[in-house]
Write an enzyme that holds these catalytic residues in place. Structure first.
Site, PDB file in Angstrom:
ATOM      1  N   ASN A  59      -2.666  59.910 -83.499  1.00 36.55           N
ATOM      2  CA  ASN A  59      -2.861  60.180 -84.991  1.00 36.55           C
ATOM      3  C   ASN A  59      -1.693  61.216 -85.709  1.00 36.55           C
ATOM      4  OD1 ASN A  59      -3.859  60.808 -87.224  1.00 36.55           O
ATOM      5  ND2 ASN A  59      -5.994  61.344 -86.381  1.00 36.55           N
ATOM      6  N   ASP A  60      -1.546  62.304 -85.235  1.00 31.78           N
ATOM      7  CA  ASP A  60      -0.877  63.277 -86.005  1.00 31.78           C
ATOM      8  C   ASP A  60       0.504  62.944 -85.508  1.00 31.78           C
ATOM      9  OD1 ASP A  60      -2.965  64.776 -86.826  1.00 31.78           O
ATOM     10  OD2 ASP A  60      -2.925  66.045 -84.790  1.00 31.78           O
ATOM     11  N   VAL A  61       0.909  62.287 -84.707  1.00 34.18           N
ATOM     12  CA  VAL A  61       2.414  61.897 -84.342  1.00 34.18           C
ATOM     13  C   VAL A  61       2.824  60.751 -85.266  1.00 34.18           C
ATOM     14  CG1 VAL A  61       2.470  62.685 -82.115  1.00 34.18           C
ATOM     15  CG2 VAL A  61       2.006  60.467 -82.394  1.00 34.18           C
ATOM     16  N   VAL A  62       1.831  59.882 -85.920  1.00 34.98           N
ATOM     17  CA  VAL A  62       2.188  58.818 -86.970  1.00 34.98           C
ATOM     18  C   VAL A  62       1.812  59.036 -88.414  1.00 34.98           C
ATOM     19  CG1 VAL A  62       2.287  57.082 -85.016  1.00 34.98           C
ATOM     20  CG2 VAL A  62       0.123  57.518 -86.295  1.00 34.98           C
ATOM     21  N   ALA A  64      -4.985  68.047 -85.116  1.00 38.95           N
ATOM     22  CA  ALA A  64      -4.550  69.173 -86.051  1.00 38.95           C
ATOM     23  C   ALA A  64      -5.413  69.275 -87.092  1.00 38.95           C
ATOM     24  CB  ALA A  64      -2.928  68.815 -86.702  1.00 38.95           C
TER      25      ALA A  64
END
Lengths: 107, 477
Positions: free
Chosen positions: B403-406, B444
């Site tokens: 999620n957060d990495v994209v 996050a």
């Protein structure tokens, strides 16, 4: 002031080691690829398990009527061993999984 | 003679630690490096048990206790480390680190108990031990750093396995600084004045250090735990080195300082991989710091769902598919299903690759380890920069529980807590399929606008089940 200087000169060997080790520690892992961050952390975690040597010394020096030292020392030996043994085994398990697919890359 | 042999044992130990750490930072030699360090450790420990003599020439006794402790610790440690699931390894490392910290603190407590009650007759001063105030300083450092590391690691462990929630209150940073100042003040008083009531002050310092460790880690978001664990790891190294000073023991000193220095650098490298600074990680308190920014954009419209059969069709008729694994994949233990899907698609002539974000999952390298476990070929794992170059020629990107990495907010929304973190530019591909369990935000705690983009379709469900269904569907095509 004088006592500080005395302390430094009394321990100069140790202080030399500290300074050199700081540089070696930084130098040695300077170029680690991010893939290896976790295993490296885990391996370093196992290495600081050397505290166990301190625990063994505490335990081995404790007089048989000093229950505080005996109990705490015993606990410290257990915890230190956990750190060392667990740390190395977990690291090995992590790296075992890398290994299988590694041969094509290394010459 | 015996002492000389012990010196050699310690020398071997110190060299293997340096060598081991060096080899651990190269993929080809890492495993051997770990074993070499372990061998050196065994030599140093065995040597200590049988050869150590204190200053007055007495050998160690209480062998039953020593071996009992080593046996218990060894068995529990081996079992725990062998049984732990891949997903839980980060927690395990944190736990072991905490044990090391506690060990260092206990050593300090015992050593202090030897000197804490000796009062100079007729005065209110402590009888100074041999070695003077320097010894008190080292003992205090050991107990402070060891306890902080122990308490902090336990909280980090609890956070990673979901037992402890993020927690922060207004002015927490000031509160933390206040505790730290009190600890330092008490320590200075103890060393400088060596008062007769030293024991009380010592235990006050001990308690406050535990408290500080807890509140130090509490406000830091779960996603940043790897960095925190790495930092606490280097703390424990320094605490171990204090023991080296205490017993004039070179192997403890070298090992401890080595880990302290390398661990600090590693912490900084980890932060760099996320393009953040250490202060930002420690003070920024992820999640808690997520201000109004992302919330204001809540009305991003609707997302669209895709059915398993549609997803199967889209993927099997693509030329090139990228899989972006994340924590969701690890939780669902779907790495084998994932590899199966990859093989199936390759049979159909589809090129399949994996895009690995450096901080995908709960620890750097987490995804590599996980996929390697499922026999995914090493060449198929692309690092972020390479993957970003190849996305424009990609037909389908399948995101599995990442999620957060994209999250594109990292690129253009300065108010986002992850702003500045490099991300995988999955939007450069033609289609994006996101597999998630629900629309809940990632670790996050921030919304991901990627899910609302026209190119994106959502495929809800547990990663393993979804992958198995996809495999079944593609086989039937």
């Amino acid at each position: 002031m004088n006592s500080v200087l005395n302390w430094i000169s009394a321990n100069q060997q140790m202080i030399y080691i500290v300074i050199l080790m700081i540089f070696i520690g930084i130098e040695v892992i300077g170029r680690v690829p991010s893939v290896l961050h976790t295993p490296l952390m885990s391996g370093a975690n196992a290495i600081h398990g050397v505290v166990i040597i301190g625990a063994i010394i505490v335990m081995g020096k404790a007089e048989s009527d000093n229950y505080l030292a005996l109990v705490l020392g015993f606990l410290a030996v257990i915890l230190g061993t956990l750190n060392v043994v667990g740390g190395f085994v977990v690291t090995d398990r992590m790296l075992e999984m890398f290994k299988k697919k590694k041969p094509p890359k290394s010459p | 003679m015996e002492l000389n042999i012990l010196t050699v044992c310690y020398l071997i130990g110190s060299v293997t630690f340096i060598l081991g750490l060096k080899m651990l930072s190269n993929p080809a030699t890492a495993r051997r490096g770990n074993l070499i360090a372990a061998a050196g450790m065994t030599i140093a420990i065995t040597g200590t048990i049988f050869l150590y003599k204190d200053d007055t020439g007495n050998k160690l006794h209480n062998y039953a206790w020593i071996f009992g402790g080593i046996l218990i610790g060894g068995i529990i440690g081996t079992l725990a480390a062998k049984k732990v699931k891949m997903t839980a390894m980060p927690e395990m490392v944190s736990m072991f680190n905490g044990m090391g910290g506690a060990c260092a603190a206990l050593i300090s407590i015992v050593e202090f108990s030897h000197i804490g009650n000796n009062v100079v007759p007729g005065s209110h001063k402590l009888l100074l031990p041999e070695g003077g105030q320097g010894i008190i300083l080292i003992i205090l450092l050991g107990v402070i750093i060891g306890s902080i590391s122990f308490a902090g690691s336990m909280i980090a462990w609890g956070k990673l396995n979901g037992k402890v929630k993020d927690f922060s209150f207004k002015g927490q940073h000031l509160f933390n600084i206040a505790i730290l100042l009190v600890i330092l003040g008490l320590a200075t008083y103890l060393i400088g004045w060596t008062p007769a009531n030293a024991t009380i002050i010592f235990f006050l310092v001990f308690a406050l250090s535990l408290l500080y460790g807890i509140f130090f880690v509490f406000p830091i978001g779960g996603a940043d735990m790897p960095v925190v664990i790495s930092l606490l790891n280097s703390f424990t190294g320094v605490a171990a080195a204090c023991g080296g000073f205490l017993y004039n023991n070179k192997v403890m000193l070298t090992g401890g300082i080595l880990v302290g220095a390398a661990g600090t650098l590693l912490t900084i490298l980890m932060c760099k991989a996320m393009n953040r600074s250490l202060t930002n990680v420690l003070i920024g308190s992820f999640g808690g710091g997520a201000k109004a920014g992302p919330l204001g954009k809540k009305e991003q419209g609707s997302y669209k769902e895709i059915s398993i059969s549609d997803a199967a069709v889209v993927m099997s008729y693509a030329h090139k598919v990228f899989i972006v694994p994340g924590y969701g994949l690890a939780v669902a233990q779907a790495q084998h299903a994932c590899h199966e899907l990859e093989k199936l698609l390759e049979e159909k002539g589809v090129e399949v690759k994996y895009a690995i974000h450096p901080v995908a999952g709960r620890m750097p390298g987490h995804m590599n380890v996980l996929l390697a476990e499922a026999d995914v070929s090493y060449e198929k794992l692309l690092e972020m920069e390479q993957a970003n170059e190849e996305f424009p020629g990609t037909d389908v990107v399948l995101i599995l529980g990442a999620n957060d990495v994209v999250n594109p907010a990292a690129k253009h929304d300065p108010s986002s807590p992850i702003y500045g973190m490099p991300i995988l530019d999955v939007e450069l591909a033609k289609t994006v399929i996101v597999n998630k369990r629900s629309m809940k935000p990632g670790y996050a705690g921030i919304e991901n606008e990627l899910f609302y983009r026209p190119k994106t379709s959502m495929l809800f469900g547990d990663a393993k089940k979804v992958l198995q269904d996809l495999i079944g569907e593609i086989k039937n095509l």
